[in-house]
Design an enzyme around this catalytic site. Structure first.
Site: not given
Ligand code: PGA
Length: 249
Positions: A9, A11, A96, A98, A168, A174, A213
């Site tokens: 991904n 991003k 996701h 985000e 996730e 991250g 991560s």
């Protein structure tokens, strides 16, 4: 036996020059692993054409990071499923964390996006995950179950087999903090059980990826867990050597 699947991904990262180097590095390093694992990159929409050009006839598939629930029309800034298909995409991420956090996407909207993706022939990668507050309050299972439930209700049974799930944990994305293999396995096992309530057969076949991560040094142990069928990789997908090391794991 479920085939492993590793998805990068990207991003909101990349440039034509950097992508060219990254993609050719991935393709040239892949070769023999393709017998055992599938691999894809989900890129910003402007780079889909570049993926189509550079990855066509290679073992690396590509996809989008989001899509609209609408087919076309007055929806400024959105990308339709048919446009992803037009550029050869096979996958699309939906829900996701985000997107949920910064764009207010609800589980119901995410479920609709998965339905639209499936109808267009795309494989939706439905992302679920708890925040640190959820985990500390002991709500992990309730939260990820509710996120998944909306999709399970919306997706017709005969389409569910095409879905990929990604667990996730938000606190691991991250941050350099990874769920322990045991924590991740427990969540994956739980999610598979939720799918099994709709169809045991589909649950058995469904690939559930871990994201948060995942790096070359922890991928082996995570991917060795019974219910972890691959990874959704953010930071480590931006370096060919790291991404390849995870695929090789
Ligand atoms: P990360 O991101 O690997 O950088 O934690 C994963 C993701 O957000 O998909």
């Amino acid at each position: 036996m479920r085939r492993k699947l590793v998805i990068g991904n990207w991003k909101m990262n990349g440039s034509r020059a950097a992508n060219a180097e990254l993609l050719s590095g991935i393709v040239s390093g892949l070769k023999d692993v393709n017998d055992r694992a599938d691999c894809a990159v989900c890129v910003p929409a402007p780079y889909l054409a570049q993926c189509q050009q550079e990855l066509n006839a290679t073992p690396v598939a590509w996809g989008g990071q989001d899509l609209s629930i609408h087919a076309s029309g007055a929806y400024t800034g959105e990308v339709a499923a048919s446009m992803l298909v037009d550029f050869g995409a096979s996958y699309v991420l939906v829900g996701h964390s985000e997107r949920r956090a910064y764009h207010g996407e609800t589980s119901e909207l995410v479920a609709q996006k998965a339905v639209v993706a499936l109808a267009a022939g795309l494989i939706p990668v439905i992302c679920v995950g708890e925040t640190l507050a959820d985990r500390e309050a002991g709500n992990t299972e309730a939260v990820i179950c509710a996120q998944l439930q909306a999709a399970l209700e919306a997706i017709p049974a005969d389409r569910l087999a095409q879905v990929v799930l990604a667990y996730e944990p938000v606190w691991a994305i991250g941050t350099g903090k990874t769920a322990t293999p045991q924590m991740a396995q427990q969540a994956h096992h739980f999610l598979r059980g939720c799918v099994a309530q709709k169809s045991a057969d589909v649950a058995d076949k469904m690939r559930i990826l871990y994201g948060g991560s995942m790096k070359p040094d922890n991928a082996g142990e995570l991917l060795a867990q019974a219910d972890i069928d691959g990874g959704l990789i953010g930071g480590a997908a931006l370096k060919a050597a790291d991404f390849l090391a995870i695929i090789h794991a």
